[in-house]
Scaffold this motif. Structure first.
Motif, PDB file in Angstrom:
ATOM      1  N   GLU A   1     -12.683  -7.340   2.414  1.00  0.00           N
ATOM      2  CA  GLU A   1     -12.783  -8.646   1.753  1.00  0.00           C
ATOM      3  C   GLU A   1     -11.907  -8.709   0.503  1.00  0.00           C
ATOM      4  O   GLU A   1     -11.429  -9.779   0.117  1.00  0.00           O
ATOM      5  N   MET A   2     -11.677  -7.553  -0.126  1.00  0.00           N
ATOM      6  CA  MET A   2     -10.893  -7.505  -1.365  1.00  0.00           C
ATOM      7  C   MET A   2      -9.454  -7.069  -1.114  1.00  0.00           C
ATOM      8  O   MET A   2      -8.739  -6.709  -2.050  1.00  0.00           O
ATOM      9  N   ALA A   3      -9.012  -7.113   0.135  1.00  0.00           N
ATOM     10  CA  ALA A   3      -7.687  -6.600   0.492  1.00  0.00           C
ATOM     11  C   ALA A   3      -6.574  -7.199  -0.357  1.00  0.00           C
ATOM     12  O   ALA A   3      -5.697  -6.487  -0.862  1.00  0.00           O
ATOM     13  N   ASP A   4      -6.602  -8.515  -0.546  1.00  0.00           N
ATOM     14  CA  ASP A   4      -5.546  -9.158  -1.325  1.00  0.00           C
ATOM     15  C   ASP A   4      -5.574  -8.725  -2.785  1.00  0.00           C
ATOM     16  O   ASP A   4      -4.528  -8.587  -3.426  1.00  0.00           O
ATOM     17  N   GLN A   5      -6.781  -8.508  -3.307  1.00  0.00           N
ATOM     18  CA  GLN A   5      -6.924  -8.080  -4.696  1.00  0.00           C
ATOM     19  C   GLN A   5      -6.477  -6.630  -4.891  1.00  0.00           C
ATOM     20  O   GLN A   5      -6.056  -6.251  -5.989  1.00  0.00           O
ATOM     21  N   LEU A   6      -6.569  -5.822  -3.848  1.00  0.00           N
ATOM     22  CA  LEU A   6      -6.302  -4.390  -3.968  1.00  0.00           C
ATOM     23  C   LEU A   6      -4.845  -4.010  -3.738  1.00  0.00           C
ATOM     24  O   LEU A   6      -4.419  -2.928  -4.166  1.00  0.00           O
ATOM     25  N   LYS A   7      -4.100  -4.859  -3.081  1.00  0.00           N
ATOM     26  CA  LYS A   7      -2.713  -4.508  -2.784  1.00  0.00           C
ATOM     27  C   LYS A   7      -1.924  -4.291  -4.082  1.00  0.00           C
ATOM     28  O   LYS A   7      -1.866  -5.157  -4.948  1.00  0.00           O
ATOM     29  N   GLY A   8      -1.365  -3.086  -4.225  1.00  0.00           N
ATOM     30  CA  GLY A   8      -0.604  -2.743  -5.417  1.00  0.00           C
ATOM     31  C   GLY A   8      -1.456  -2.383  -6.620  1.00  0.00           C
ATOM     32  O   GLY A   8      -0.935  -2.155  -7.708  1.00  0.00           O
TER      33      GLY A   8
ATOM     34  N   VAL B   1      -5.085  -0.192  -8.341  1.00  0.00           N
ATOM     35  CA  VAL B   1      -5.807   1.080  -8.274  1.00  0.00           C
ATOM     36  C   VAL B   1      -7.286   0.783  -8.051  1.00  0.00           C
ATOM     37  O   VAL B   1      -7.918   0.106  -8.873  1.00  0.00           O
ATOM     38  N   ALA B   2      -7.836   1.256  -6.947  1.00  0.00           N
ATOM     39  CA  ALA B   2      -9.241   1.023  -6.624  1.00  0.00           C
ATOM     40  C   ALA B   2     -10.131   1.926  -7.477  1.00  0.00           C
ATOM     41  O   ALA B   2      -9.779   3.068  -7.791  1.00  0.00           O
TER      42      ALA B   2
ATOM     43  N   GLY C   1      -3.392  -1.224   1.081  1.00  0.00           N
ATOM     44  CA  GLY C   1      -2.270  -1.232   0.152  1.00  0.00           C
ATOM     45  C   GLY C   1      -2.569  -0.856  -1.278  1.00  0.00           C
ATOM     46  O   GLY C   1      -1.719  -1.067  -2.161  1.00  0.00           O
ATOM     47  N   ALA C   2      -3.738  -0.311  -1.553  1.00  0.00           N
ATOM     48  CA  ALA C   2      -4.012   0.189  -2.907  1.00  0.00           C
ATOM     49  C   ALA C   2      -3.055   1.346  -3.195  1.00  0.00           C
ATOM     50  O   ALA C   2      -2.646   2.069  -2.282  1.00  0.00           O
TER      51      ALA C   2
END
Length: 306
Positions: free
Chosen positions: A118-125, A127-128, A148-149
């Motif tokens: 669900e957070m894929a767009d927020q995590l791309k590029g 740091v999780a 993509g994190a």
């Protein structure tokens, strides 16, 4: 066989001998964490081979196998936010591939697969940032890498400035992004800043690396009187982590396996089913020892009763 008499002999040997204490002390004090593929692991394996032979078990031997080993490197992390900069005490999670990253810190909660997707767009590029609850850390790592994190920070759930150190390896998955562990106290501080609406940018630098290495399973047997009756397996992993003595996980299980072999061997010739003691290595980095044992002994699996 008189089972009451057998029980009495087993309990009396365990309670009156000091063997478990001596063995546990040696494995933890002299062999440290017995990290897979390390000099300490080799030393522990040699010791256990000697002890099984001393106890009189048969077919005592080591079985070597290749696995993806790991060498710890240095790790640093700096957090930059609106009102300052913080140097964060961290270390590499086991199997960290090394490398550097920089990105905005994004809290993924417990890091379930659904949350991460669900957070894929927020995590791309980015740091999780997660805790030790929920899915296994390797599943969190794989899911974050997939979307993509660029890095992963895992903070501990136990107070006392303790950092998590477990493996992020997940089978044959290629590890591409750095992952570090931090304490509960550090994690709580960062969480408070994020909840207050601050943007945190972290810079992570790590130097650990993975490589193919050799490890060993240690095996000893008490043959049964009926070859058709098969085997009962008693086992556990003897490898631990390189940052502590691995006294509980799994020094305790290692000593128990040795002790079962010692006290049951006095009944050799009176047991219908054979007892095979196996001490596996490579568990902490991905269950390599047990997987390799099953692969190498696939034609014997039908003879194992328990």
């Amino acid at each position: 066989m008189n089972y009451q008499s057998m029980d009495d002999k087993i309990y009396s040997r365990i309670w009156t001998d000091n063997e478990t204490v001596k063995t546990h002390t040696y494995l933890t004090d002299e062999c440290n964490g017995r990290f897979a593929c390390s000099v300490d692991e080799r030393k522990a394996g040699d010791y256990m081979l000697t002890k099984f032979k001393e106890y009189g078990l048969e077919n005592v031997h080591a079985e070597s196998f290749q696995m993806k080993g790991w060498v710890r490197g240095e790790a640093t992390m700096t957090a930059e936010f609106g009102d300052g900069t913080m140097d964060i005490d961290c270390w590499e999670m086991a199997c960290n591939p090394g490398g550097n990253c920089q990105g905005i810190l994004v809290d993924i909660g417990d890091g379930t697969e659904e949350q991460i997707e669900e957070m894929a767009d927020q995590l791309k590029g980015k740091v999780a940032f997660t805790n030790t609850k929920g899915p296994h850390r390797s599943a969190k790592y794989g899911a974050c890498q997939k979307v993509g994190a660029v890095g992963l920070v895992i903070f501990n759930g136990t107070p006392g400035s303790l950092k998590p150190a477990g493996s992020i390896s997940l089978g044959d998955m290629e590890l591409k992004i750095p992952a570090v562990g931090a304490s509960l106290e550090v994690g709580s501080s960062l969480q408070r800043k994020l909840k207050a609406g601050q943007t945190i940018t972290v810079k992570i630098a790590t130097t650990g690396h993975n490589a193919m290495m050799e490890a060993r399973n240690i095996i000893a047997e008490i043959p049964g009187t009926d070859p058709e009756a098969g085997w009962i397996i008693v086992g556990g992993h003897y490898d631990g982590h390189d940052v502590a003595q691995a006294a509980f996980d799994n020094g305790s299980g290692t000593v128990l396996t040795l002790e079962v072999g010692r006290v049951l061997n006095q009944f050799k010739g009176g047991l219908k089913v054979g007892v095979r003691c196996i001490l596996f290595s490579g568990e902490e980095l991905g269950l390599y020892g047990s997987f390799n044992y099953v692969k190498d002994h696939a034609d014997e699996m039908d003879t194992i009763r328990a």
